[in-house]
Design an enzyme around this catalytic site. Structure first.
Site, PDB file in Angstrom:
ATOM      1  N   TYR A 236       0.840  -1.200   0.000  1.00 61.92           N
ATOM      2  CA  TYR A 236       0.000   0.000   0.000  1.00 61.92           C
ATOM      3  C   TYR A 236       0.874   1.249   0.000  1.00 61.92           C
ATOM      4  CZ  TYR A 236       0.793   1.062   5.023  1.00 61.92           C
ATOM      5  OH  TYR A 236       1.343   1.392   6.243  1.00 61.92           O
ATOM      6  N   CYS A 237       0.283   2.356  -0.428  1.00 60.00           N
ATOM      7  CA  CYS A 237       0.912   3.671  -0.333  1.00 60.00           C
ATOM      8  C   CYS A 237      -0.168   4.659   0.082  1.00 60.00           C
ATOM      9  CB  CYS A 237       1.617   4.049  -1.636  1.00 60.00           C
ATOM     10  SG  CYS A 237       0.538   4.126  -3.088  1.00 60.00           S
TER      11      CYS A 237
END
Length: 282
Positions: A236-237
């Site tokens: 994820y970011c």
């Protein structure tokens, strides 16, 4: 049309595409900035704006589009089940990786990322153009099939359960300041509990046209950080943009991977999600 039989893997060197330029079943997709595409791009490439890859929600700005949005993406790409999609961008592969993830969510696996993108292409001295090919609509557009989407995507409630049970590896590929909470990009800053940090661009060689560092090097660094490549990971970011490249890296390393497309824009904007800021739980 026969089945796709191109000898193109998930990651290809720029030179590998050259024999296929102009092939009717190769769709080259450019996710560079429009200003770059207008100046130069790989011959026969179509330009795709990142807005086609994401849906905006109240608390999340990078989730997988709904059926209508996915249909618009397929129509824009103008691809059939018999096509092979080759993708590149001007930033090292994040947006390009995100498009590949979207297509994988639809069960479409005939995809390749150009190592280094337009920078790798130029570095190899290969031809470019400013001309845009006329579009000839394909007769049998790729159908929208979300039967396999859960193989590649994890949503908030499922991820929250796994985090609480401490049975999931998380790869946070944002900047260090975002990970620690020093930089706020949502209501709350920090990271998901137990997430390990490896910034996405660390895998890029800026001395070599933004191509990936050797996979052995990246794997070694990930393992040094504490990742177990035999166990599944969630990437994820902030909006599943930068983690588009992390997804590709995991696939190249044969690492079971899903993406959390709600990402920090969802987790950090919720007031009830568990968060680690700095070294202390909030």
């Amino acid at each position: 049309m026969t089945e796709v039989d191109f000898k193109l893997g998930l990651l290809i060197e720029p030179e590998q595409l050259v024999p296929y330029l102009g092939h009717e079943r190769i769709r080259i997709v450019d996710l560079s900035r429009a200003s770059v595409y207008e100046q130069l791009h790989i011959p026969h490439a179509i330009h795709l704006q990142p807005k086609y890859l994401v849906a905006q929600q109240e608390q999340a700005n990078g989730v997988l589009p709904d059926l209508e949005g996915l249909q618009a993406l397929i129509e824009k790409l103008n691809i059939s089940p018999q096509h092979h999609v080759v993708v590149y961008d001007d930033e090292g592969g994040a947006w390009a990786g995100r498009l590949i993830w979207n297509l994988h969510c639809l069960g479409f696996q005939h995809t390749s990322l150009i190592n280094g993108g337009i920078h790798g292409w130029l570095g190899a001295g290969l031809p470019t153009t400013a001309e845009v090919d006329p579009v000839k609509p394909v007769a049998d557009l790729l159908p929208i099939d979300l039967a396999t989407v859960q193989q590649y995507r994890v949503e908030y409630q499922e991820l929250l359960k796994q985090v609480e049970e401490q049975n999931i590896q998380l790869w946070d590929c944002r900047s260090d300041d975002e990970y620690t909470g020093l930089r706020l990009a949502a209501r709350r800053g920090g990271h998901i509990p137990n997430a390990l940090h490896f910034e996405w661009s660390t895998a890029l060689n800026r001395e070599n046209h933004l191509k990936l560092h050797p996979l052995e090097r990246t794997q070694q660094r990930l393992e040094q950080l504490g990742f177990n490549l035999q166990q599944p990971v969630v990437v994820y970011c902030q909006s599943h943009h930068r983690s588009g490249l992390a997804y590709i890296l995991a696939r190249l390393l044969n690492w079971p991977v899903k993406a959390y497309d709600g990402a920090w824009s969802e987790w950090g904007n919720r007031l009830d999600s568990p968060i680690i800021s700095g070294e202390s739980p909030l």
